[in-house]
Design an enzyme around this catalytic site. Structure first.
Site, PDB file in Angstrom:
ATOM      1  N   ARG A  16      44.051  41.416  21.996  1.00 16.65           N
ATOM      2  CA  ARG A  16      43.588  42.116  23.204  1.00 16.65           C
ATOM      3  C   ARG A  16      42.104  42.492  23.099  1.00 16.65           C
ATOM      4  O   ARG A  16      41.262  41.959  23.797  1.00 16.65           O
ATOM      5  CB  ARG A  16      44.465  43.364  23.437  1.00 16.65           C
ATOM      6  N   ASP A  17      41.767  43.374  22.160  1.00 15.66           N
ATOM      7  CA  ASP A  17      40.377  43.854  22.092  1.00 15.66           C
ATOM      8  C   ASP A  17      39.460  42.725  21.625  1.00 15.66           C
ATOM      9  O   ASP A  17      38.293  42.657  22.028  1.00 15.66           O
ATOM     10  CB  ASP A  17      40.286  45.042  21.116  1.00 15.66           C
ATOM     11  N   HIS A 208      40.701  54.262  16.143  1.00 16.31           N
ATOM     12  CA  HIS A 208      40.350  52.910  16.589  1.00 16.31           C
ATOM     13  C   HIS A 208      38.836  52.755  16.391  1.00 16.31           C
ATOM     14  O   HIS A 208      38.040  53.280  17.168  1.00 16.31           O
ATOM     15  CB  HIS A 208      40.750  52.803  18.063  1.00 16.31           C
ATOM     16  N   HIS A 210      35.280  50.658  15.850  1.00 14.44           N
ATOM     17  CA  HIS A 210      34.466  49.439  15.946  1.00 14.44           C
ATOM     18  C   HIS A 210      33.398  49.543  14.859  1.00 14.44           C
ATOM     19  O   HIS A 210      33.182  50.606  14.276  1.00 14.44           O
ATOM     20  CB  HIS A 210      33.855  49.321  17.346  1.00 14.44           C
ATOM     21  N   CYS A 241      34.012  45.673  23.882  1.00 14.53           N
ATOM     22  CA  CYS A 241      34.486  45.980  25.227  1.00 14.53           C
ATOM     23  C   CYS A 241      33.465  45.428  26.203  1.00 14.53           C
ATOM     24  O   CYS A 241      32.283  45.764  26.107  1.00 14.53           O
ATOM     25  CB  CYS A 241      34.654  47.488  25.407  1.00 14.53           C
ATOM     26  N   ASN A 250      35.578  45.063  16.393  1.00 12.78           N
ATOM     27  CA  ASN A 250      36.400  46.126  15.802  1.00 12.78           C
ATOM     28  C   ASN A 250      36.285  46.024  14.285  1.00 12.78           C
ATOM     29  O   ASN A 250      35.888  44.992  13.743  1.00 12.78           O
ATOM     30  CB  ASN A 250      37.877  45.923  16.172  1.00 12.78           C
TER      31      ASN A 250
HETATM   32  P1  HMG Z   1      39.288  48.386  41.145  1.00 11.88           P
HETATM   33  O1  HMG Z   1      38.452  47.221  41.571  1.00 11.88           O
HETATM   34  O2  HMG Z   1      38.794  49.761  41.423  1.00 11.88           O
HETATM   35  O3  HMG Z   1      40.817  48.270  41.641  1.00 11.88           O
HETATM   36  O4  HMG Z   1      39.531  48.238  39.589  1.00 11.88           O
HETATM   37  P2  HMG Z   1      41.497  48.075  43.035  1.00 11.88           P
HETATM   38  O5  HMG Z   1      42.755  48.872  42.979  1.00 11.88           O
HETATM   39  O6  HMG Z   1      40.514  48.309  44.143  1.00 11.88           O
HETATM   40  O7  HMG Z   1      41.881  46.523  43.002  1.00 11.88           O
HETATM   41  C1  HMG Z   1      40.921  45.509  43.071  1.00 11.88           C
HETATM   42  C2  HMG Z   1      41.638  44.162  42.938  1.00 11.88           C
HETATM   43  O8  HMG Z   1      42.209  44.062  41.631  1.00 11.88           O
HETATM   44  C3  HMG Z   1      42.774  43.990  43.910  1.00 11.88           C
HETATM   45  O9  HMG Z   1      42.883  42.596  44.165  1.00 11.88           O
HETATM   46  C4  HMG Z   1      43.982  44.406  43.128  1.00 11.88           C
HETATM   47  O10 HMG Z   1      45.164  43.816  43.572  1.00 11.88           O
HETATM   48  C5  HMG Z   1      43.627  43.899  41.748  1.00 11.88           C
HETATM   49  P3  HMG Z   1      42.300  41.959  45.550  1.00 11.88           P
HETATM   50  O11 HMG Z   1      43.004  42.695  46.646  1.00 11.88           O
HETATM   51  O12 HMG Z   1      40.821  42.220  45.535  1.00 11.88           O
HETATM   52  O13 HMG Z   1      42.679  40.514  45.443  1.00 11.88           O
HETATM   53  N1  HMG Z   1      44.271  44.663  40.681  1.00 11.88           N
HETATM   54  C6  HMG Z   1      45.056  44.131  39.740  1.00 11.88           C
HETATM   55  N2  HMG Z   1      45.458  42.873  39.517  1.00 11.88           N
HETATM   56  C7  HMG Z   1      46.296  42.686  38.476  1.00 11.88           C
HETATM   57  N3  HMG Z   1      46.721  43.663  37.659  1.00 11.88           N
HETATM   58  C8  HMG Z   1      46.321  44.945  37.851  1.00 11.88           C
HETATM   59  C9  HMG Z   1      45.465  45.203  38.947  1.00 11.88           C
HETATM   60  N4  HMG Z   1      44.912  46.332  39.413  1.00 11.88           N
HETATM   61  C10 HMG Z   1      44.189  45.995  40.485  1.00 11.88           C
HETATM   62  N5  HMG Z   1      46.747  45.902  37.035  1.00 11.88           N
HETATM   63  C11 HMG Z   1      40.923  48.515  37.650  1.00 11.88           C
HETATM   64  C12 HMG Z   1      40.297  49.190  38.859  1.00 11.88           C
HETATM   65  C13 HMG Z   1      41.464  49.617  36.770  1.00 11.88           C
HETATM   66  C14 HMG Z   1      42.043  47.598  38.119  1.00 11.88           C
HETATM   67  C15 HMG Z   1      39.815  47.699  36.936  1.00 11.88           C
HETATM   68  O14 HMG Z   1      38.730  48.538  36.714  1.00 11.88           O
HETATM   69  C16 HMG Z   1      40.260  47.112  35.632  1.00 11.88           C
HETATM   70  O15 HMG Z   1      41.138  46.261  35.587  1.00 11.88           O
HETATM   71  N6  HMG Z   1      39.633  47.549  34.530  1.00 11.88           N
HETATM   72  C17 HMG Z   1      39.982  47.096  33.176  1.00 11.88           C
HETATM   73  C18 HMG Z   1      38.758  47.047  32.318  1.00 11.88           C
HETATM   74  C19 HMG Z   1      39.152  46.693  30.918  1.00 11.88           C
HETATM   75  O16 HMG Z   1      40.159  46.067  30.651  1.00 11.88           O
HETATM   76  N7  HMG Z   1      38.284  47.103  29.954  1.00 11.88           N
HETATM   77  C20 HMG Z   1      38.493  46.820  28.572  1.00 11.88           C
HETATM   78  C21 HMG Z   1      39.612  47.604  27.953  1.00 11.88           C
HETATM   79  S1  HMG Z   1      39.159  49.270  27.471  1.00 11.88           S
HETATM   80  C22 HMG Z   1      38.573  49.073  25.881  1.00 11.88           C
HETATM   81  O17 HMG Z   1      38.295  47.975  25.452  1.00 11.88           O
HETATM   82  C23 HMG Z   1      38.474  50.284  24.984  1.00 11.88           C
HETATM   83  C24 HMG Z   1      39.577  50.332  23.929  1.00 11.88           C
HETATM   84  O18 HMG Z   1      39.538  49.185  23.087  1.00 11.88           O
HETATM   85  C25 HMG Z   1      39.442  51.585  23.056  1.00 11.88           C
HETATM   86  C26 HMG Z   1      38.024  51.795  22.495  1.00 11.88           C
HETATM   87  O19 HMG Z   1      37.467  50.870  21.872  1.00 11.88           O
HETATM   88  O20 HMG Z   1      37.527  52.906  22.703  1.00 11.88           O
HETATM   89  C27 HMG Z   1      40.977  50.394  24.572  1.00 11.88           C
HETATM   90 MG    MG Z   2      38.182  48.903  21.386  1.00  8.74          MG
END
Ligand code: HMG
Ligand code: MG
Length: 309
Positions: A16-17, A208, A210, A241, A250
């Site tokens: 995933r990450d 967690h 990095h 990220c 990481n």
């Molecule tokens: P948004 O654009 O505000 O959402 O994004 P929305 O509700 O307006 O939806 C926009 C479109 O996305 C729509 O489609 C929805 O249907 C679709 P359209 O009508 O335009 O065709 N949609 C989805 N499709 C599939 N599955 C879903 C989903 N939700 C909406 N679940 C949202 C808000 C949260 C969805 C967006 O910002 C997002 O997906 N963000 C994820 C970002 C991400 O994954 N970042 C990396 C992970 S975090 C990380 O790495 C840190 C971590 O490792 C810990 C650390 O290191 O600290 C965990």
């Molecule tokens: Mg991370």
């Protein structure tokens, strides 16, 4: 008589990450083999993918196909990131064992990463946690930027404590503190745990790390000394990220486990098999194994007695 060694648990977040941050999209077949080979190593917790918007993270758009395809091993928990109710419905449909919701201790990062304020993100997660628990699925709550934010700089422990409290009040099973951009020092790890002590103990937390500044192992050693017994790692040091500029890989699971074993703890992970998974994914994405703080040195050191515990 041998005294059993204290146990440290690992969650492998490479699929995933790690793969969320690759420029090229890794094939489904490669991901299947990667996850299955990780499970062969004795790891009992693997964060397989994310049910986020494929527009935001196209690298993980095959989440359903991957979870459907992998041959699951008994005793291994297969989890995924879930940002909202739509993500939970997708995750439940393919039978995840656990989900991870994710917010942060920084408003700017939360906005860029999930397009919400911290308060909005917690409100969004409330039905997600309720429905996941009703379905018998464990919930991890990530607090990113637990030490620093790519946009706001140093993050104070009081901000981490506040969002941790909100997630615990929602009913999450565990809190995972993320040094998202990999800049923590061991002293900051101590400050963090001291600053949140009335809300979350080291023993109850997951850390967690990095490794952007090359200090993740020092931070892990410090955390172990404080009582942390659950860590995340990513084989071959893959990761980052896409919404945290400057965040690099990481902490490499191989190096983390090597450290943990050398400090006298057991993990149940076979280093040889873990390194096979690390070599496989490195070769699949065209990166020399060992380049990004990876595991070859740990693999060699692990030959013999410390290879499997
Ligand atoms: P948004 O654009 O505000 O959402 O994004 P929305 O509700 O307006 O939806 C926009 C479109 O996305 C729509 O489609 C929805 O249907 C679709 P359209 O009508 O335009 O065709 N949609 C989805 N499709 C599939 N599955 C879903 C989903 N939700 C909406 N679940 C949202 C808000 C949260 C969805 C967006 O910002 C997002 O997906 N963000 C994820 C970002 C991400 O994954 N970042 C990396 C992970 S975090 C990380 O790495 C840190 C971590 O490792 C810990 C650390 O290191 O600290 C965990
Ligand atoms: Mg991370």
């Amino acid at each position: 008589m041998t005294v059993p060694r204290a146990f440290v648990s690992l969650t492998e977040v490479g699929p995933r990450d790690g793969l969320q941050n690759e420029k090229t999209i890794v094939s489904l077949e490669t991901k299947i083999h990667f996850v299955e080979s990780l499970a062969q190593s004795g790891l009992t917790s693997i964060e397989v993918t994310s049910f986020v918007s494929p527009k935001w993270v196209p690298q993980l758009a095959d989440a359903e196909a991957l979870l459907r395809a992998i041959k699951r091993q008994a005793g291994v928990s297969y989890s995924a990131l879930v940002p909202n109710e739509q993500g939970l419905a997708r995750a439940l449909a393919v039978g995840v064992d656990a989900i991870a919701i994710f917010t942060a201790a920084s408003e700017s990062f939360t906005k860029r990463n999930i397009n919400a304020t911290i308060a909005e993100s917690v409100a969004r997660f409330s039905p997600v946690v309720r429905d996941a628990k009703a379905a018998g699925v464990r919930v991890r709550g990530y607090v990113s930027c637990a030490v620093a934010c790519p946009f706001e700089g140093k993050v104070h422990a009081s901000a981490v404590r506040s969002v941790t409290r909100m997630l615990l009040d929602l009913g999450v099973d565990e809190i995972d503190l993320g040094d998202t951009i990999g800049v923590a020092t061991p002293a900051e790890i101590t400050q963090l745990y001291e600053g949140i002590a009335d809300t979350l103990t080291p023993q109850a937390s997951v850390l967690h790390l990095h490794n952007t500044n090359g200090r993740a192992l020092d931070c892990a050693a410090q955390a172990l000394a404080l009582g942390v017994r659950k860590f995340d790692g990513s084989v071959a040091g893959l990761g980052g990220c896409p919404y945290a500029p400057g965040a690099s890989g990481n902490v490499a699971t191989e190096q983390l486990i090597d450290l943990i074993h050398r400090l006298g703890y057991a993990t149940g992970v076979s280093m040889d098999q873990l390194c096979d998974a690390g070599r496989f994914i490195s070769s699949a994405i065209g990166r020399p194994y060992g380049e990004a703080h990876a595991g070859d040195a740990s693999c060699q050191r692990a030959d013999g007695t410390s290879a499997s515990v």
